[in-house]
Every structure is written in structure tokens, then in C-alpha cells.
Enzyme design. Structure first.
Site, PDB file in Angstrom:
ATOM      1  N   TYR A 142      76.136  61.486 -24.789  1.00 23.54           N
ATOM      2  CA  TYR A 142      76.485  61.109 -26.166  1.00 23.54           C
ATOM      3  C   TYR A 142      75.241  60.789 -27.002  1.00 23.54           C
ATOM      4  O   TYR A 142      75.321  60.714 -28.222  1.00 23.54           O
ATOM      5  CB  TYR A 142      77.438  59.906 -26.191  1.00 23.54           C
ATOM      6  CG  TYR A 142      78.821  60.199 -25.646  1.00 23.54           C
ATOM      7  CD1 TYR A 142      79.192  61.488 -25.281  1.00 23.54           C
ATOM      8  CD2 TYR A 142      79.760  59.200 -25.496  1.00 23.54           C
ATOM      9  CE1 TYR A 142      80.438  61.757 -24.780  1.00 23.54           C
ATOM     10  CE2 TYR A 142      81.027  59.466 -24.993  1.00 23.54           C
ATOM     11  CZ  TYR A 142      81.355  60.753 -24.629  1.00 23.54           C
ATOM     12  OH  TYR A 142      82.605  61.021 -24.127  1.00 23.54           O
ATOM     13  N   LYS A 189      78.328  63.168 -10.417  1.00 25.41           N
ATOM     14  CA  LYS A 189      78.541  64.586 -10.126  1.00 25.41           C
ATOM     15  C   LYS A 189      77.228  65.089  -9.506  1.00 25.41           C
ATOM     16  O   LYS A 189      76.608  66.046  -9.990  1.00 25.41           O
ATOM     17  CB  LYS A 189      78.899  65.299 -11.442  1.00 25.41           C
ATOM     18  CG  LYS A 189      79.397  66.712 -11.279  1.00 25.41           C
ATOM     19  CD  LYS A 189      80.794  66.804 -10.687  1.00 25.41           C
ATOM     20  CE  LYS A 189      81.131  68.263 -10.415  1.00 25.41           C
ATOM     21  NZ  LYS A 189      82.209  68.470  -9.472  1.00 25.41           N
TER      22      LYS A 189
END
Ligand SMILES: NC(=O)c1ccc[n+]([C@@H]2O[C@H](COP(=O)([O-])OP(=O)(O)OC[C@H]3O[C@@H](n4cnc5c(N)ncnc54)[C@H](O)[C@@H]3O)[C@@H](O)[C@H]2O)c1
Length: 351
Positions: A142, A189
Site C-alpha cells: 500500500y 507467502k
């Protein structure tokens, strides 16, 4: 204790739900002999309309001079429906998080005894759920470099993390786990993303400082599944901004309504307390929105001031209101629904 609280009501239902949290906080302050001075300030679309920008300097000053910030919600359809608008309420949210250094968003997930059967998930799966998701809030995709290439036909957003950003979030996670069930899960991840590999490496290096905490590492796609299959398997989850944004909304289903879930955003100097929902513009001005998420955010604020009895008194009276069916229409199941302001009045009176 004398407390100065910045009050950022924002847009849509923000002012209505904030009013109820103020009523309840004042009632608790009176009961336990504290004094609260509220300092209202502009933010979101309301601030754009008034002064042309969503997080004005004056608001920032009021926040930095306060002991805490109580925040409603921002967002207005006139901006949502105009992708070309240059100044947007959400920019205020990101600017506020960055300028106040709010690096950790804390979202507890728990069930309310009287609402368990309202959840779309089965009772035996969710009863007794008590977990916290700690989402990194001022880094990651972001805030990374973004742009367009190839005449606008290619777009990119960059997920960048620095070791110190991961360390300060993980430290909070370890500390919270130590006060709870001593389990920490780092969600990432790391099988694909380099930024996630730095997360794992950093958290692994911190494990030896907290030998009592049992640490696990799980991939975000698997956690998306396990979180609703068996939420009781988690105690404290730490994760990056994007993953946390998604997982926390998913986790809100466990509790039953968006209108119920509180959060806090921890900063190095001042912390901010806000419901997880947005400005729910369809309900603005109708006195129908559920104020409990904001009221419970105020309870988190009292907890962080070290005022545990005050926080518990708020949680107890909220549970009592749910047991007695003093609820807004989102929880009324077609039965009698109270107005937002009536719920606030009832809570304050019953404190
Ligand atoms: N932190 C924030 O201020 C924040 C967060 C999310 C969205 N937003 C903004 O809010 C606006 C609306 O976004 P949205 O519709 O995606 O999300 P929203 O959270 O405002 O509403 C989504 C749905 O959740 C339910 N809901 C939300 N709050 C509730 C409450 N207090 N009581 C009962 N039900 C409630 C309603 O069914 C509503 O339709 C947009 O402008 C968005 O950008 C702001």
C-alpha cells in the site's frame, strides 16, 4: 486519571457511532472517577469539504497533543463514484497512519455468547474463538512504489519491507502472545515473495528472545482457509499490510456483524481506536447503524491506558445489551430494533 482524547468522527455513520462511544466513555469515566476532555477534529470528506484536504495539519496537531485518538470512519459516495477525484478521503487515512506512525493494527476476533448462532459458521467451530490479528499498517504494497508503464497498459505496485518494520511489529506480537496463550503465527507467502522471506528470517531470529512462545509459520492462502475452518487454532497472528487487510475482514464473519468489531492502531507516540467498518453511507443520518464496534474500540483504549476494570465494565454492559436484545437492526432478525442513539443511552445508563 485525566485524559485528553482527539475525536475524529469523519463521514457517513462516523459521527453517529462516535456519539455513542463518547456517551459510554463519559459514563465509565464518571463511574471510576476519571476526567475526559474531548477534542473534536475534522477528517475525511468532511475535512475536504471544509478545508480542502482530508487530514489537515490542525487535526494532526490535535492528535499529537492527545493521549489517544478515537476515530469513526471516512468515505463518501461522491468520491467513491469519481475515480478522477484528485483529493480523496482515503488519502487522509493513509496520511494519518503515516504521520502518526501507526505501524500496527490490532484486531481482536472473538464471539459474543448470545450471537453465536447468527454467524454463518457452525457453533462448534467458532465458540470460544479468541484470537488477535496484528496487521502491519504503514509499509508493504500500500505504500510501495507504484505506477503505469507502456502507455498506461501496464501497472505495478511494489511490496517493500524493511527489517525494522517487521521487527517492531513482531515485537508487539511476541509481547501480546506472552500475555495470552503464548502462540504466535507469522502469516506470509514466503514460498513466492522475497519480502515474505525477509519476514520469516526476521521473526525466526527473534524467537530466541521469547523461548516460551510457540511460533509457527503459515502461508496466507492456507490461513484464509484455516481461519474459518478452525479459528480456535490461532492465538496471535502477525502479518503484512495487504494480507492483514484481507484476513481481518474474513475474521469479522466469525463474530457475526461488521458493526461489532473494534480495532486499535498502535503508534510510537499516540494510538488510535476505531471500528473496523467504513462509513456505511446508506445508513448515514438514519440513526440505525450499530455503535458497538466503536464502543468496544473505546474499551480497547481504556485497556491500553492500563484501566482494565473500566474496559471490562464496557465489555460487560455490551454483552448485557446483546443478551437483553437491545440491538440495532443489523442484529434484530426482523424483531424490535433500537436506534443507534437508544443503544448508546441504554449502555451509558446501565453502566
Ligand atoms: N476505516 C475507514 O474509515 C473505512 C474502512 C472501510 C471502508 N471505508 C469507506 O467507507 C465507505 C463505504 O464502504 P463499504 O460499503 O465498502 O464498507 P462499510 O463497512 O461502510 O459497509 C459495508 C457493509 O457492512 C455493514 N456495516 C458496516 N458498518 C455497520 C454498522 N456500524 N452497523 C451495521 N452494519 C454495518 C453494512 O451492511 C454495510 O453495507 C467507502 O467510502 C469506503 O472507502 C472506510
Amino acid at each position: 486519571m485525566k485524559l485528553t482524547i482527539a475525536l475524529l468522527a469523519g463521514d457517513g455513520i462516523g459521527p453517529e457511532v462516535i456519539d455513542q462511544a463518547v456517551k459510554v466513555s463519559d459514563a465509565v469515566a464518571k463511574k471510576f472517577n476519571h476526567e475526559i476532555e474531548w477534542k473534536p477534529a475534522l477528517t475525511g470528506a468532511a475535512a475536504i469539504d471544509a478545508v480542502g484536504e482530508p487530514y489537515p495539519d490542525e487535526t494532526h496537531q490535535i492528535c499529537t497533543n492527545a493521549d489517544a485518538v478515537l476515530f469513526g470512519a471516512i468515505g463518501h459516495p461522491k468520491f467513491d463514484n469519481d475515480p478522477s477525484a484528485k483529493v480523496r478521503p482515503e488519502q487522509g487515512l493513509l496520511k494519518m497512519r503515516q504521520k502518526l506512525g501507526l505501524f500496527a493494527n490490532v484486531r481482536p476476533t472473538f464471539t459474543f455468547p448470545s450471537l453465536i448462532d447468527k454467524s454463518p459458521l457452525k457453533r462448534d467451530r467458532i465458540e470460544g474463538t479468541d484470537l488477535i490479528i496484528l496487521r502491519e499498517l504503514t509499509g508493504g504494497v500500500y505504500f510501495g512504489e507504484r505506477g503505469r508503464l507502456n502507455h498506461g497498459n501496464t501497472a505495478f505496485d511494489t511490496m517493500t519491507y524493511h527489517r525494522f518494520e517487521i521487527e517492531r511489529l513482531a515485537k508487539k506480537g511476541f509481547e501480546m502472545a506472552m500475555k495470552r496463550n503464548k502462540k504466535l503465527c507469522c502469516v506470509d507467502k514466503a514460498n513466492v515473495l522475497e519480502a515474505s522471506r525477509l519476514w520469516r528470517e526476521t521473526v525466526q531470529a527473534m524467537e530466541k528472545e521469547y523461548p516460551e512462545v510457540e511460533v509457527s509459520y503459515e502461508f496466507v492462502d492456507a490461513v484464509a482457509m484455516r481461519l474459518i475452518q478452525w479459528p480456535k487454532g490461532y492465538d496471535v497472528i502477525i502479518t503484512a499490510n495487504l494480507f492483514g487487510d484481507i484476513l481481518t475482514d474474513e475474521a469479522s464473519v466469525i463474530s457475526g456483524s461488521m458493526g461489532l468489531m473494534p480495532s486499535s492502531s498502535l503508534g510510537s507516540e499516540v494510538s488510535l481506536y476505531e471500528p473496523i467498518h467504513g462509513s456505511y453511507p446508506q445508513a448515514a443520518g438514519k440513526d440505525i447503524a450499530n455503535p458497538l464496534a466503536t464502543v468496544l474500540s473505546a474499551a480497547m483504549m481504556f485497556d491500553d491506558f492500563g484501566l482494565a476494570k473500566e474496559a471490562q465494565a464496557i465489555r460487560d454492559v455490551v454483552n448485557k445489551s446483546l443478551d437483553q436484545g437491545v440491538v440495532t437492526e443489523d442484529l434484530a432478525d426482523g424483531g424490535k430494533a433500537c436506534k443507534t442513539s437508544e443503544v448508546g443511552d441504554w449502555l451509558a445508563k446501565n453502566l
